[in-house]
Write an enzyme that holds these catalytic residues in place. Structure first.
Site, PDB file in Angstrom:
ATOM      1  N   LYS A 174      -5.804  -5.179  -9.272  1.00  0.00           N
ATOM      2  CA  LYS A 174      -5.391  -5.879  -8.042  1.00  0.00           C
ATOM      3  C   LYS A 174      -6.649  -6.171  -7.237  1.00  0.00           C
ATOM      4  CE  LYS A 174      -0.632  -4.496  -7.083  1.00  0.00           C
ATOM      5  NZ  LYS A 174       0.247  -3.916  -6.051  1.00  0.00           N
ATOM      6  N   GLU A 219       3.334  -6.045 -11.669  1.00  0.00           N
ATOM      7  CA  GLU A 219       4.278  -5.526 -10.682  1.00  0.00           C
ATOM      8  C   GLU A 219       5.623  -6.229 -10.717  1.00  0.00           C
ATOM      9  OE1 GLU A 219       2.409  -4.131  -7.064  1.00  0.00           O
ATOM     10  OE2 GLU A 219       4.188  -4.619  -5.924  1.00  0.00           O
ATOM     11  N   ASN A 227       3.248   1.656  -4.316  1.00  0.00           N
ATOM     12  CA  ASN A 227       3.143   1.223  -2.928  1.00  0.00           C
ATOM     13  C   ASN A 227       3.943   2.083  -1.972  1.00  0.00           C
ATOM     14  OD1 ASN A 227       1.270  -0.857  -2.854  1.00  0.00           O
ATOM     15  ND2 ASN A 227       2.733  -2.287  -3.766  1.00  0.00           N
ATOM     16  N   ARG A 268       5.514  -0.691 -11.129  1.00  0.00           N
ATOM     17  CA  ARG A 268       4.226  -0.636 -10.441  1.00  0.00           C
ATOM     18  C   ARG A 268       4.407  -0.623  -8.923  1.00  0.00           C
ATOM     19  NH1 ARG A 268      -1.560  -3.681 -11.687  1.00  0.00           N
ATOM     20  NH2 ARG A 268      -2.603  -2.761  -9.887  1.00  0.00           N
ATOM     21  N   LYS A 301      -2.175   6.250 -12.679  1.00  0.00           N
ATOM     22  CA  LYS A 301      -2.341   4.822 -12.390  1.00  0.00           C
ATOM     23  C   LYS A 301      -2.397   4.016 -13.678  1.00  0.00           C
ATOM     24  CE  LYS A 301      -3.494   1.251  -9.626  1.00  0.00           C
ATOM     25  NZ  LYS A 301      -4.136   1.053  -8.345  1.00  0.00           N
ATOM     26  N   HIS A 308       0.656  -1.006   5.686  1.00  0.00           N
ATOM     27  CA  HIS A 308       0.049  -2.326   5.888  1.00  0.00           C
ATOM     28  C   HIS A 308       0.381  -2.878   7.265  1.00  0.00           C
ATOM     29  CE1 HIS A 308      -0.394  -3.243   1.281  1.00  0.00           C
ATOM     30  NE2 HIS A 308      -1.330  -2.429   1.731  1.00  0.00           N
ATOM     31  N   GLU A 368      -3.858   8.764  -1.199  1.00  0.00           N
ATOM     32  CA  GLU A 368      -3.406   8.105  -2.433  1.00  0.00           C
ATOM     33  C   GLU A 368      -3.221   9.125  -3.562  1.00  0.00           C
ATOM     34  OE1 GLU A 368      -2.399   5.053  -2.598  1.00  0.00           O
ATOM     35  OE2 GLU A 368      -3.567   3.750  -1.274  1.00  0.00           O
ATOM     36  N   ARG A 375     -14.026 -20.034 -12.097  1.00  0.00           N
ATOM     37  CA  ARG A 375     -12.715 -19.714 -12.687  1.00  0.00           C
ATOM     38  C   ARG A 375     -12.709 -18.442 -13.525  1.00  0.00           C
ATOM     39  NH1 ARG A 375     -12.616 -25.378 -13.821  1.00  0.00           N
ATOM     40  NH2 ARG A 375     -11.646 -26.502 -12.087  1.00  0.00           N
ATOM     41  N   HIS A 400       3.130   2.016   1.697  1.00  0.00           N
ATOM     42  CA  HIS A 400       2.228   0.885   1.931  1.00  0.00           C
ATOM     43  C   HIS A 400       2.839  -0.207   2.794  1.00  0.00           C
ATOM     44  CE1 HIS A 400      -0.250   2.895  -0.997  1.00  0.00           C
ATOM     45  NE2 HIS A 400      -1.163   1.938  -1.003  1.00  0.00           N
ATOM     46  N   HIS A 413      -7.284   2.673   5.405  1.00  0.00           N
ATOM     47  CA  HIS A 413      -6.120   2.404   4.560  1.00  0.00           C
ATOM     48  C   HIS A 413      -5.383   3.700   4.214  1.00  0.00           C
ATOM     49  CE1 HIS A 413      -3.565   0.635   1.523  1.00  0.00           C
ATOM     50  NE2 HIS A 413      -4.089   1.398   0.578  1.00  0.00           N
TER      51      HIS A 413
END
Lengths: 357, 357
Positions: free
Chosen positions: B140, B234, B242, B238, B224, B249, B182, B118, B245, B262
């Site tokens: 993330k 987000e 993306n 934020r 960033k 994606h 990026e 955890r 993206h 990517h």
């Protein structure tokens, strides 16, 4: 209906306890923010209560995931089935996950909610005594690993916990007893008054008398909510809730998940912790007998499995989450009603407990 | 060496940027609280830098996990290998996980740290341009699902990010270009001054001039860190990070993870977002050409794969994490240097972008 609050600042949430709560949509709907839900349950509980839960969710886009029943399915692989179903049903970040079932469903549903798209809301609807009094409250979620219980998981709090005490009517006797192990735990670690009440009311609980069960659930949740509010991520006193769990997890892992119910392993583990506490001179012989007897009255096992050797116990216990930098801390009993987390126990005394099986 | 801070209250952490940092144990050791570490890397990076990292960890109990290299291994199954290694090596809650590698290693290492018992501490040591400027900062973490990129994960912040710019010397050209996608993104969504600098310095970056690369990394991390500090989970701005993206994606998932890098998918995705912005009347034809050209100068693809149909694009995009209650939001360009998250785009205009492949 009674209401308790788990006080965690902006992540606080209510626990509702009472009969007939599955038929009160007004309790659930305030906690559903988006337009869709997924209800995770298992093949035993879904036929009994899924329809009732779905009736609370009219006007939303709802889907269901039915898992196989049992601790041995509390795995990453089965967790992945929840993710696949949610993706197939186009669940998004505003979807609310409802976990309808016992501890396995609650732990896995909660962990799925923690991880799906990095976190969606979830609601606990426990249907076993054990999950009502313990696992549904406090945000510990996760799955087992072949090498250890609950090794993979997250602290992730639900939006609310809905305990419909009527669902206990379909719980089998063995599961009821398993739940009582965690109820007794609260008395032993820090609530001597409740421990006294339990000794007087164990037959009423075993006979499923409604008032007795409701009181035991309320008092247990009250204890749990207090401890979690003070120490959400188990930096200190929350560890006391794990009385009997280090021994118990070793039994569950060593015997194969699901062969011993969690509550059964905790009962035996607690007796082992009490034996060590006795060996340390903290509990009298009478105290130790008292601990054994209260579990026996709840029809729970108090002897570790003969097939699990002391070395195997030690191996499993060495991977416990209470190991820090190689040192294992254990929850022991300073006296009846007072648990203590300590690494300052006599290793010989521990060995003696493990070897007398 | 330059230092930036990601300002998140009691979870704030530093980003160290400079040459030779892998040989400065004083940067890492303050963030290791327990007596053990596990370093997660991959079969490409470990032979190059694992020894160097381990030399910083003397006096601790250390173990290593070497994953196969590539986006297609960013799965729950491979994640489970990290857990197994950690359990075999008796890692506990005080173990610190170091993620040494590119975005896949950082995302999986971070997610493993989030879930192991955890949650344990972790440190990001990115070795690709893309992970230096983007994925190692901001918490993330996660893995892919066959049905969608990064669908399973957690927001979980590292203790520090250590960027040794010397490690770029071993990065191949294709990976360098992918990282630049990026970098360019930061200029396009909110830093027109940096965008201007990039247009003037793209050849220097492609020629791997040290000062230019260092500045691009610093400026990207600064962007960033600012956005993450303002919106960690987000809820709003934020999402602008993306840009490209959602289209990207879809390309990565649709073409099979790892076939497009990517950064390559993000470059093409950003051009698609720019086309839609042009169709909406927000970008001029010249602006659109500018966007295409800057990616072309970085040797990045700007055309979506012919084999991916508009319907397939739509299917993958419908599972994007920016879908809320069935409505897909997209990051578009209001003008060069100003990104905007909107669900108020013309579906016909989107369709036109997807169909012109």
């Amino acid at each position: 209906m009674q209401t308790l609050t788990v006080d965690l600042g902006d992540r606080s949430y209510p626990i509702y306890i009472g009969p007939g709560l599955l038929s009160k949509p007004e309790l659930i709907t305030p906690f559903i923010k988006g337009k869709s839900t997924v209800t995770v349950s298992n093949e035993t509980v879904a036929p009994l209560y899924m329809d009732k839960v779905q009736q609370n969710l009219q006007g939303l886009k709802n889907c269901q995931v039915t898992l196989p029943d049992g601790e041995k399915f509390k795995t990453l692989e089965v967790l992945d089935q929840i993710f696949s179903s949610m993706l197939e049903n186009q669940c998004d970040r505003r979807t609310t996950l409802l976990a309808l079932g016992g501890g396995v469903v609650g732990d896995m549903g909660g962990f799925a909610a923690a991880c799906y798209q990095r976190g969606v809301n979830f609601i606990q609807i426990p249907t076993t005594l054990l999950s009502m009094v313990d696992s549904s409250v406090g945000g510990k979620t996760g799955v087992n690993h072949p090498m250890g219980k609950n090794m993979i998981g997250a602290f992730y709090q639900p939006q609310c916990v809905l305990i419909d005490t009527d669902t206990l009517s379909t719980l089998d006797d063995r599961e009821l007893s398993a739940g009582l192990a965690e109820v007794i735990k609260y008395g032993l670690i820090g609530d001597p008054e409740f421990l006294d009440w339990l000794t007087k009311n164990m037959s009423a609980l075993m006979a499923r008398e409604t008032d007795a069960l409701s009181y035991a659930i309320y008092r247990s949740c009250q204890n749990k909510a207090r401890v979690v509010a003070a120490d959400e991520r188990e930096a200190g006193q929350r560890a006391l809730l794990n009385l009997g769990h280090t021994f118990g997890h070793a039994i569950e892992t060593g015997m194969g998940y699901g062969n011993w119910l969690h509550g059964e392993a905790v009962a035996t583990g607690t007796v082992m912790a009490a034996e060590l506490s006795h060996n340390m001179g903290w509990l009298s012989a009478d105290d130790l007998e008292f601990v054994k007897n209260i579990f026996l009255k709840a029809n729970l096992p108090v002897e570790p499995p003969a097939s699990l050797s002391a070395d195997e116990f030690m191996q499993h216990m060495s991977r416990d989450k209470k190991v820090q930098d190689g040192v294992l801390s254990l929850v022991l009993l300073r006296q009846l009603g007072e648990g203590v987390l300590t690494s300052d126990y006599d290793p010989q005394a521990l060995r003696a407990v493990l070897e007398r099986q």
